[in-house]
Scaffold this active site. Structure first.
Site, PDB file in Angstrom:
ATOM      1  N   LEU A  45       0.885  -1.153   0.000  1.00 57.30           N
ATOM      2  CA  LEU A  45       0.000   0.000   0.000  1.00 57.30           C
ATOM      3  C   LEU A  45       0.925   1.205   0.000  1.00 57.30           C
ATOM      4  O   LEU A  45       1.788   1.329   0.873  1.00 57.30           O
ATOM      5  CB  LEU A  45      -0.904  -0.026   1.243  1.00 57.30           C
ATOM      6  CG  LEU A  45      -2.099   0.910   1.268  1.00 57.30           C
ATOM      7  CD1 LEU A  45      -3.014   0.702   0.066  1.00 57.30           C
ATOM      8  CD2 LEU A  45      -2.892   0.720   2.551  1.00 57.30           C
ATOM      9  N   ASP A  46       0.801   2.048  -1.010  1.00 62.71           N
ATOM     10  CA  ASP A  46       1.713   3.179  -1.164  1.00 62.71           C
ATOM     11  C   ASP A  46       1.801   4.023   0.101  1.00 62.71           C
ATOM     12  O   ASP A  46       0.852   4.087   0.891  1.00 62.71           O
ATOM     13  CB  ASP A  46       1.259   4.081  -2.319  1.00 62.71           C
ATOM     14  CG  ASP A  46       1.328   3.386  -3.657  1.00 62.71           C
ATOM     15  OD1 ASP A  46       2.230   2.558  -3.846  1.00 62.71           O
ATOM     16  OD2 ASP A  46       0.469   3.686  -4.501  1.00 62.71           O
ATOM     17  N   ARG A  47       2.915   4.703   0.251  1.00 59.93           N
ATOM     18  CA  ARG A  47       3.159   5.544   1.419  1.00 59.93           C
ATOM     19  C   ARG A  47       2.066   6.601   1.599  1.00 59.93           C
ATOM     20  O   ARG A  47       1.653   6.901   2.712  1.00 59.93           O
ATOM     21  CB  ARG A  47       4.526   6.213   1.257  1.00 59.93           C
ATOM     22  CG  ARG A  47       4.927   7.076   2.406  1.00 59.93           C
ATOM     23  CD  ARG A  47       6.351   7.571   2.215  1.00 59.93           C
ATOM     24  NE  ARG A  47       6.521   8.807   2.922  1.00 59.93           N
ATOM     25  CZ  ARG A  47       7.207   9.831   2.491  1.00 59.93           C
ATOM     26  NH1 ARG A  47       7.821   9.776   1.331  1.00 59.93           N
ATOM     27  NH2 ARG A  47       7.316  10.919   3.204  1.00 59.93           N
ATOM     28  N   SER A  49      -1.018   6.325   0.665  1.00 58.90           N
ATOM     29  CA  SER A  49      -2.337   5.696   0.761  1.00 58.90           C
ATOM     30  C   SER A  49      -2.542   5.183   2.182  1.00 58.90           C
ATOM     31  O   SER A  49      -1.598   4.996   2.926  1.00 58.90           O
ATOM     32  CB  SER A  49      -2.444   4.543  -0.237  1.00 58.90           C
ATOM     33  OG  SER A  49      -2.309   5.028  -1.559  1.00 58.90           O
TER      34      SER A  49
END
Length: 190
Positions: A45-47, A49
């Site tokens: 999960l992207d930073r 997000s």
């Protein structure tokens, strides 16, 4: 016994236990949230997000959850710039062309802002002259920044992205930065 953890990853936290970026960058990692030895993220999960991240100590379960060939559905709550019309939502489900190939959502629909939503730190940028709204987007793949790139491709950049569900596991009422054990046997269900 297999361990599976549901974590509500806050905005700004890397979905790994160590920061492999620039020396001394000091970016927050999972190690500041989960003090359970031997568990690793099942997916990313992207930073920038937020939301549901699953961690497990079982490599087979990790693969079952994260591998694209498994086609496990992931549900996202997405705040976008502007007000997408029916054509934009249809484009998301019919497919858009990204630099790394075509991508499509299984489902995409407008939803009201949820009443359970926590404040984001830092808050999203607000531009009074441009409205925003919320979408629910469901994918069964997970390429790098895919939801963000897809909404941008239909003219509605993502302002905030929260993953609420992965397969049978959901965020439920888990507050940001907190974790709880989850039932790993749910992975075996169709």
């Amino acid at each position: 016994m297999t361990r599976l953890i549901r974590l509500n990853k806050p905005h700004g936290v890397l979905s790994q236990f160590t920061d492999k970026g620039t020396a001394g960058s000091g970016r927050p990692t999972l190690s500041g949230l989960v003090d359970v030895p031997g568990v690793y993220p099942a997916g990313r999960l992207d930073r920038d997000s937020e939301g549901l991240l699953l961690l497990t100590d079982d490599g087979r379960l990790q693969a079952r959850i994260a591998e694209p060939k498994r086609k496990m559905e992931k549900t996202y709550l997405v705040q976008v710039e502007g007000l997408p019309d029916a054509a934009a939502l249809t484009a998301l489900t019919k497919g858009v062309t990204l630099k790394d190939g075509p991508a499509r959502a299984l489902r995409a629909k407008l939803v009201p802002e949820p009443d359970w939503l926590w404040p984001r730190n830092p808050p999203i940028r607000v531009r009074p002259s441009i409205p925003d709204c919320w979408l629910e987007v469901v994918l069964n793949e997970g390429r790098n920044r895919q939801v963000r790139r897809m909404t941008a491709a239909v003219g509605h950049p993502t302002l905030r992205l929260i993953r609420t569900q992965i397969g049978p596991w959901s965020l439920d009422d888990l507050p940001p930065g907190h974790w709880a054990d989850a039932d790993p046997s749910l992975a075996r269900r169709p």
